[in-house]
Every structure is written in structure tokens, then in C-alpha cells.
Design an enzyme around this catalytic site. Structure first.
Site, short mmCIF file in Angstrom:
data_model
loop_
_atom_site.label_atom_id
_atom_site.label_comp_id
_atom_site.label_asym_id
_atom_site.label_seq_id
_atom_site.Cartn_x
_atom_site.Cartn_y
_atom_site.Cartn_z
N LYS A 111 41.00 23.36 45.67
CA LYS A 111 39.53 23.41 45.82
C LYS A 111 39.09 22.58 47.02
CE LYS A 111 38.46 25.61 41.95
NZ LYS A 111 38.21 27.02 41.92
N LYS A 194 48.48 43.22 40.50
CA LYS A 194 47.90 43.36 39.17
C LYS A 194 46.40 43.61 39.23
CE LYS A 194 46.78 38.63 38.06
NZ LYS A 194 46.58 37.73 36.96
N LYS A 197 39.67 40.83 38.73
CA LYS A 197 38.29 40.88 39.19
C LYS A 197 38.23 40.59 40.69
CE LYS A 197 34.57 37.76 38.43
NZ LYS A 197 33.25 38.09 38.86
P1 AMP Z 1 40.95 35.82 34.66
O1 AMP Z 1 39.81 36.70 34.28
O2 AMP Z 1 41.63 36.26 35.92
O3 AMP Z 1 40.61 34.34 34.61
O4 AMP Z 1 42.07 36.03 33.53
C1 AMP Z 1 41.95 35.56 32.24
C2 AMP Z 1 43.23 35.88 31.52
O5 AMP Z 1 43.38 37.29 31.38
C3 AMP Z 1 44.51 35.43 32.24
O6 AMP Z 1 44.93 34.14 31.90
C4 AMP Z 1 45.55 36.43 31.80
O7 AMP Z 1 46.09 36.03 30.56
C5 AMP Z 1 44.73 37.67 31.57
N1 AMP Z 1 44.85 38.64 32.68
C6 AMP Z 1 44.01 38.77 33.74
N2 AMP Z 1 44.39 39.82 34.52
C7 AMP Z 1 45.50 40.33 33.95
C8 AMP Z 1 46.37 41.44 34.27
N3 AMP Z 1 46.16 42.23 35.30
N4 AMP Z 1 47.41 41.68 33.43
C9 AMP Z 1 47.63 40.90 32.35
N5 AMP Z 1 46.85 39.86 32.01
C10 AMP Z 1 45.80 39.58 32.78
#
Ligand code: AMP
Length: 328
Positions: A111, A194, A197
Site C-alpha cells: 500500500k 482467474k 472483479k
Molecule cells: P475477492 O473478491 O477478490 O476479495 O475474493 C474473495 C474470495 O473469493 C477470495 O479469498 C477467494 O476465496 C474467492 N475468489 C475470488 N475469485 C476467485 C476465483 N476466480 N476462483 C476461486 N475463488 C475466488
């Protein structure tokens, strides 16, 4: 029964990656653990959101988690800022958290590099707030991704340090909990990597049928296989992974066979995939919209969750105050 606690970042809508990578496991967890799920809105203040953003994002995320199957009768789901007891513990932990160790946390250093104009004390003490969230409920297990591993180390360190300073066996060291093999990595459909967002390639649980179709039809493909049983390059393998996740075994086998015999028509595959994603999302989408149109219900669920969480947090805090030497 063991206690599991998970913080939810209030950053936008849930996508298929969140669902299959995390939320689905939370829904299962509530049957086997004393579960706490909280929306980490204090943590989000490090980026200075507007009051409007705060209100809207907490409600949205609550509606989406409920729509996915989090059951407020089974799990305690609450908004972090509704449980002020956490802040008192945050203060106590901060008194024994040292500048050097906080500055060494990788996510803090990142950060500092990325936003040199906003290196606030909240960012520095992010690990102490996270530790307070966990320790106030004496959680045994915390589901975390790799990026949170160091913060978990800090939570264990703060728990041990508190016990040592006051010569007590009060806090237990929370374990990181990695989801079972059921958690899958959901790929993006834009060729590699993967779904995420920030990657700009997410299919959201709230997306309507037309939006899903548009996103899937845009998925990256190639000219098609030229030899039988050819290995699939990443963009194609990703499409098949998605089929594996949302479609039936028969559908997957059908297109896999077509691929292996060089007859696959990507247009047909995508149409089927879009339909299957829509079939999966439709009931969740409906429930999201129902919850969002009933803010009274959402607020009541949040209030009831906060009451349960506060009761438990207050009990921990009374003991902490006593241990430190304050009136309980
Ligand atoms: P985020 O919204 O990126 O903070 O993700 C929150 C949680 O969702 C992460 O810790 C992962 O466990 C899961 N996650 C996010 N994107 C993926 C993905 N493409 N495949 C699997 N798990 C995901």
C-alpha cells in the site's frame, strides 16, 4: 463446536469466482461450526468511502450472502461497525503492537508503494483490527486466502503476547483454514487467469440473462483443434473448466468428445455454457433482488446479527478488562 469467523470485504458484487471459491464453503460451514460472518466496513475506511457508498455496499453484500444461502438462524452475520466492542479490544492490542513489526507486513508495504499519499494509521494497524475481529469471538478457525496469511500470523502473535504479558491462557491462537478440495479456481473467460472483479472479467451472480450471454459469447477461443485428443490451450481449457463447474456431466462429456474428435463448435458450446450459468444464477439473482427490495428485512437481519455478536463480544471484553486491571 469450533468457532469459525470470516470477514467479508464490502467491495462490490459477488461473482462466480467468489461463489465457488468461498461463499459455497461458508454456506456448508454454518452447518458444522459456530459461524460468524461479518462485513468488514471499518477496514474499508482506509480508502475513505462516502457515507452513501458505506450504506449501499453493506446492504448489497448482505443481500448477496443471504441469497447464496447464509442462514441468519444458523450463522451470525453482522456488520463490523455494529459491534463497537471490537474497537476496545483493537485499542488494547494496539498498545502491544510495535511500529517495526506493523511496517514489515507485506500488504502494508504494498500500500505504501501503491498509494504514497494515503498511508494512514488505519492501514498500518489493519492487522491489529483483524486480530481484534478474530480474538473477540475466540475463533478457532479463519478461512483465508494466501494474501491474508501474514495477518493471521500477526493475530496469533498478538494473542500469544497478550497471554504472556498478563500471564494468562486467555486467547487461543486462531488457525488459518483453507477450504476443502471443493473450492475451485474459477477461470476468467478472457483467455487466461482467474475470474476477478479487478480483472474486469467477472460474471456476477446478479447479472441478468442477456448480460451473462453477452459476457460468455465474448469468451476468447481459437481456430479449433486440428488433431484428435489435442491438449487444450488455456482459453479453451478455461471454457471447459467453466462447463465442469456449472453444467451437467453429460454436457461436459459431449463437448469434450466433440473437441477430441475435432468437431467442436465453440458457438454452440458458449450458448450452452451461457444457458447453464443462467440456470445456476437465476434463483440466486431472484433472491438477491427480493432482499434488496426489502431493506427493512435486511436491516432487521443485520440488527439481530449484531445483537448476537455483541453479546458474545461483550463477554470476552469483560474478561479482558478484568485481566488488564479495569472494571469489568
Ligand atoms: P475477492 O473478491 O477478490 O476479495 O475474493 C474473495 C474470495 O473469493 C477470495 O479469498 C477467494 O476465496 C474467492 N475468489 C475470488 N475469485 C476467485 C476465483 N476466480 N476462483 C476461486 N475463488 C475466488
Amino acid at each position: 463446536m469450533q468457532t469459525v469467523l470470516s470477514g467479508i470485504r464490502p467491495t462490490g458484487n459477488l461473482h462466480l469466482g467468489n461463489y465457488f471459491g468461498a461463499v459455497r464453503s461458508f454456506v456448508e460451514m454454518q452447518n458444522n461450526y459456530n459461524s460468524y460472518f461479518f462485513i468488514a466496513d471499518w477496514h474499508s475506511l482506509t480508502t475513505h468511502p462516502t457515507p452513501e457508498d458505506i450504506r449501499r455496499s453493506a446492504r448489497t453484500i448482505l443481500a448477496e450472502y443471504l441469497a447464496c444461502g447464509i442462514d441468519p438462524e444458523k450463522a451470525t452475520i453482522y456488520i463490523q461497525s455494529d459491534v463497537p466492542e471490537v474497537l476496545e479490544l483493537y485499542l488494547y492490542l494496539n498498545m502491544n503492537a510495535y511500529l517495526g513489526e506493523l511496517e514489515r507486513v507485506t500488504s502494508f508495504k504494498e500500500k505504501v508503494r501503491k498509494q504514497p499519499d494515503n498511508v494512514n494509521a488505519g492501514l498500518l494497524t489493519y492487522p491489529t483490527l483483524m486480530a481484534a475481529d478474530i480474538l473477540i469471538h475466540k475463533a478457532d478457525k479463519v478461512p483465508v486466502g494466501k494474501d491474508q496469511e501474514q495477518n493471521m500470523e500477526m493475530a496469533r502473535l498478538f494473542a500469544r503476547r497478550f497471554n504472556r504479558i498478563y500471564n494468562v491462557e486467555f486467547f487461543k491462537e486462531p488457525e488459518s483454514f483453507h477450504f476443502s478440495e471443493k473450492a475451485v479456481k474459477v477461470p476468467g473467460l478472457d483467455g487466461s487467469g482467474k475470474m476477478g472483479k479487478s480483472e474486469g472479467n467477472a460474471i456476477y451472480l446478479k447479472d441478468d440473462e442477456a448480460t451473462i450471454k453477452k459476457k460468455v459469447m465474448k469468451a476468447v477461443t481459437d481456430a479449433g483443434p486440428t488433431e484428435p485428443n489435442q491438449e487444450k490451450p488455456e482459453p479453451i481449457a478455461n471454457l471447459f473448466t467453466m462447463l465442469e463447474i456449472v453444467s451437467s456431466r453429460e454436457t461436459y462429456d459431449f463437448f469434450n468428445e466433440q473437441y477430441n474428435t475435432c468437431q467442436v463448435r465453440y458457438g454452440d458450446l458458449k450458448k450452452q455454457l451461457a444457458a447453464d450459468i443462467n440456470t445456476f444464477c437465476a434463483p440466486i439473482r431472484e433472491r438477491i433482488n427480493e432482499y434488496l427490495s426489502n431493506t427493512e428485512l435486511l436491516d432487521r437481519i443485520a440488527r439481530q446479527g449484531a445483537e448476537k455478536a455483541r453479546e458474545h463480544a461483550a463477554a470476552t471484553l469483560r474478561e479482558v478488562r478484568q485481566i488488564i486491571g479495569f472494571h469489568a
